[in-house]
Design an enzyme around this catalytic site. Structure first.
Site, PDB file in Angstrom:
ATOM      1  N   ASP A 176      45.067 -28.616 -25.633  1.00 15.03           N
ATOM      2  CA  ASP A 176      45.842 -27.396 -25.446  1.00 15.03           C
ATOM      3  C   ASP A 176      44.915 -26.183 -25.562  1.00 15.03           C
ATOM      4  OD1 ASP A 176      48.150 -25.457 -25.673  1.00 15.03           O
ATOM      5  OD2 ASP A 176      49.281 -27.319 -25.869  1.00 15.03           O
ATOM      6  N   HIS A 208      49.867 -21.197 -28.118  1.00 13.88           N
ATOM      7  CA  HIS A 208      50.503 -22.377 -27.537  1.00 13.88           C
ATOM      8  C   HIS A 208      50.013 -23.668 -28.208  1.00 13.88           C
ATOM      9  CE1 HIS A 208      51.551 -25.312 -24.359  1.00 13.88           C
ATOM     10  NE2 HIS A 208      52.449 -24.426 -23.952  1.00 13.88           N
ATOM     11  N   SER A 229      56.695 -27.810 -22.778  1.00 11.62           N
ATOM     12  CA  SER A 229      55.549 -27.807 -23.693  1.00 11.62           C
ATOM     13  C   SER A 229      55.988 -28.110 -25.111  1.00 11.62           C
ATOM     14  CB  SER A 229      54.865 -26.438 -23.682  1.00 11.62           C
ATOM     15  OG  SER A 229      54.018 -26.287 -22.583  1.00 11.62           O
TER      16      SER A 229
END
Length: 780
Positions: A145, A218, A548
């Protein structure tokens, strides 16, 4: 100034990372004027000449034969055999013609698919059924990520023992990151930027860290969702307050930073997967994806095959391109593909109009409240001199028209929270964000910078009607904090990507549904919760949405299953998750689709919503081996070279053997049917009238007993009368653990309109366990 701002916005949308986008393109499309671009070179290691001692020497020799100046960015030892480099198109073509070169493929750009969930999934209530902390702490979840914020409370290693002895990874140092950033929870961190920098130039270290550090948020969110430690009294500005914990809260985390401000490039992704396999992770979690392509051209699919072969389950997000059909990413059958659903928690913020009507919305706004009195309301389209002024894009609003007013903006193009920033900058005091037809009634909460709420399309249309009919429109917004017990839940998120599978329609995707809307998890300290440069707030936890977020839920649950059943293969773990998933509410009604308001289908949720506790004891599993997947590739008529690209081995399909895609031992059924029409020239009456012919499709499956001895009986249900389903045998008796039994399902179809779909369900039960499989019928 306006044209310049729009140009900057366009470049941001092109290069930026968006939680709700799915995009991929070869580098040539991204930077068409570069003389050189990045390629991934796939080599057949078995064809290395004896004159070379090491494969890297052979790789270098081949590269130098077409370019004296080219250098290898990465060499790959696990996900593929080969390397990545920068070449002109002509050099790449010349290289592809050399001995031992399987393929020279252009680099691809991927993008990210961007508490209460443990309780919602039953992990708190049935804590005693979960694997012991000692065994769970031996499981390592590798997350590819945007990196990690190691200071997050979710990486507290209190109570954890030594790092697992089989761990071979490291804590890689870099800008704002050193070896002490890791601990017994965050046991590894690496970063991969060579592909990114070769394409877009050196990383601007004033904007992002050239290290494993997460400057986006994220990566920290996904990794803490999968395996974050227990944190008391977590919240975002008081919203969703409670105990935050990852799914595998005792598991270890290893982070591989492969995504940067300009996207995630396949050369870096493959390097990250290569190291994750080498380091010894048990689960790989990847909340990113891109456009659909054949498996032998898909970097993620190729890397996932190598991981699967080594017993590593790979969990990937389905994408955020829903509710359009055929919008899925990551559909290879050896990948567990995860869609997104809602929780039973919401953050209501109500709109009251001057005519007395009220509308329900959602918001995470935490600042000063609006006054109790009604305030002037204006539609953004009436407060702008540009054609798309209704979207509240940068500098499109006329300050004199919005000052002191609540502004109604339409959703679309630019970020939702950015619209509020535009309203605030123009002097507006509040915002109502209205969904359009693209998003319907889907409500996603945001930590707005001014008093704001999001309402569905229907409410937005009614507010617009009020605005056009009242000469002095007014409104107010009231925020009501956190509300739990929302029903129905879960509901399939409108943004969640849908089937059918555009690459192999006979493989039903997505595989499963998990929480992906308004998820609370750890966050970076580098940016605010909105990600906007103007947002100076800093938080330890954030609430965001996307597949996600659903992907790491399944990654964490898979880690729990691996801890409980260390001998299970990735195929067995996925089977346990799928065959125990649920598709109905406690009332018996089917799970709904937020995009339509009607019952969802297996093209929306796959096998159903994940149920971790039930998955621990599935009774039977549909197991899969590497040989099964190679047989699947043969059934696709892949050439020897194409199989080598995916499976990294020389394999020639047996011409005397009949391979069938329908024989892959998958836990679900996607039945592709054709209805032929006889024009009447045969042995019929000769009248010339058309008569429909039936189509027969057979699927074979093998079940493995992972429970107690017993007899399982089959039951079937179907929405259509146009397909007759039969199963042989109708019962299976297992007398020992790991015993295998085969069965065949025959689908006999009569006439149905081409392009239509229908659904059914097959399940085996011994009275205690229910081993369920969805069925999708597609007429072509």
């Amino acid at each position: 100034m306006l044209r310049f701002s729009l140009l900057i916005l366009f470049l941001f949308l092109l290069l930026g990372i968006c939680n709700f986008s799915v995009a991929a393109g070869v580098e040539k499309e991204l930077v068409p004027k570069l003389e050189k671009r990045t390629f991934i070179v796939h080599m057949a290691r078995s064809k290395m000449p004896a004159s070379f001692d090491e494969h890297t020497q052979w790789y270098a020799s081949n590269l130098k034969s077409v370019s004296e100046s080219a250098e290898m960015l990465y060499t790959y030892n696990n996900v593929i055999h080969g390397f990545s480099t920068r070449l002109t198109d002509q050099e790449a073509k010349s290289l592809e013609g050399l001995h031992g070169i399987l393929a020279v493929l252009p680099q691809v750009r991927y993008e990210l698919h961007t508490t209460r969930t443990p309780e919602f999934l039953g992990l708190n209530k049935y804590e005693g059924l979960m694997p012991e902390s000692a065994s769970a702490s031996e499981i390592i979840v590798g997350v590819l990520d945007t990196g990690v914020w190691p200071e997050s409370q979710s990486f507290d290693d209190k109570g954890l023992g030594p790092v697992p002895s089989n761990w071979k990874g490291q804590c890689e140092e870099g800008n704002n990151f050193n070896a002490s950033s890791c601990n017994r929870k965050l046991i590894g961190a690496r970063f991969f930027s060579k592909g990114y920098e070769a394409t877009l130039g050196p990383i601007d270290e004033t904007k992002e860290s050239k290290s494993p550090r997460d400057d986006d948020g994220h990566g920290t969110h996904t990794s803490t969702t999968a395996a974050g430690s227990v944190v008391e009294d977590a919240s975002l500005f008081g919203y969703a307050q409670g105990v935050a914990r990852g799914m595998a809260s005792h598991g270890r985390v290893a982070v591989y930073k492969v995504c940067w401000m300009g996207g995630c490039f396949s050369t870096d992704i493959m390097a990250g997967m290569d190291k994750a396999i080498e380091d010894g992770v048990n689960v790989i979690s990847m909340s990113l994806g891109g456009g659909m392509t054949d498996y032998y051209r898909d970097s993620i699919a190729m890397g996932a095959f190598a991981a699967m072969e080594r017993g590593i389950l790979v969990s990937c997000s389905a994408g955020n391109a829903g509710p359009s059909p055929y919008s899925l990413s990551n559909v290879a059958p050896w990948i567990t593909t995860v869609g997104a659903g809602t929780l039973d928690r919401d953050f209501p913020a109500y709109v009251t109009l001057g005519n007395g009507k009220n509308f329900s919305g959602v918001s995470l706004y935490s600042g000063n409240q609006l006054s109790n009195s009604l305030l002037p309301l204006i539609y953004a389209g009436n407060a702008s001199n540009v054609s798309n002024g209704n979207l509240c894009m940068t500098e499109t609003l006329i300050p004199s028209k919005v000052a002191g007013k609540i502004v109604l903006c339409d959703r679309g193009v630019n970020a939702r929270v950015q619209k509020g920033a535009v309203v605030k900058q123009a002097g507006g005091v509040g915002m109502i964000l209205a969904n359009t037809a693209t998003n319907g009634e889907e409500l996603v909460a945001d930590a707005h910078l001014l008093p704001a709420t999001t309402v569905g399309e229907k409410a937005g249309d009614l507010i617009k009607q009020y605005l056009s009919s009242d000469t002095n429109p007014t409104a107010s917004i009231v925020f009501r904090g956190t509300k739990v017990g929302i029903q129905p839940s879960p509901v399939v998120a409108a943004f969640s990507s849908r089937g059918p599978n555009s690459i192999t329609q006979e493989i039903l995707k997505p595989d499963i549904l998990a929480p992906g809307v308004n998820i609370l998890a750890g966050w970076t300290g580098a940016v605010g919760p909105t990600g906007l440069s103007t947002d100076t707030r800093r938080v330890g936890f954030n609430i965001i949405s996307g597949t996600s977020m659903s992907c790491p839920h399944v990654s964490g649950v898979a880690a729990l299953l691996k801890a409980a059943q260390p001998d299970w293969s990735p195929g067995a773990i996925r089977s346990a998750l799928m065959t125990t998933a649920y598709t109905t509410y406690k009332t018996g009604a089917k799970i709904e689709d937020l995009a339509t308001g009607s019952a969802a289908t297996p093209f929306d949720y796959g096998a159903g919503h994940v149920d971790p506790v039930t998955a621990l004891d599935p009774g039977l599993v549909y197991d899969l081996t590497v040989d099964d997947y190679i047989g699947f590739l043969c059934a696709l008529n892949y050439s020897e070279t194409q199989i080598s690209l995916v499976a990294k081995r020389n394999f020639t399909c047996d011409t005397n053997k009949k391979y069938s895609v329908t024989d892959l031992n998958y836990p679900s059924f996607s039945v592709v049917l054709q209805t032929a029409i006889d024009g009447g020239g045969g042995s019929g009456s000769g009248s010339g009238s058309s008569t429909s012919k039936s189509t027969v499709v057979k699927h074979t499956r093998t079940l493995t007993n992972v429970g107690s001895p017993g007899t399982y009986k089959v039951s079937l249900s179907s929405e259509t009368q146009s397909v007759k389903i039969s199963v042989q045998p109708e019962s299976l008796t297992f007398s020992a653990a790991n015993e295998k039994k085969m069965y065949t399902v025959t689908f006999t179809a009569t006439s149905m309109p081409s392009g239509t779909n229908s659904f059914g369900h097959l399940e085996w039960s011994d009275g205690k366990h229910i081993v369920g499989s969805p069925i999708a019928f597609s007429w072509t």
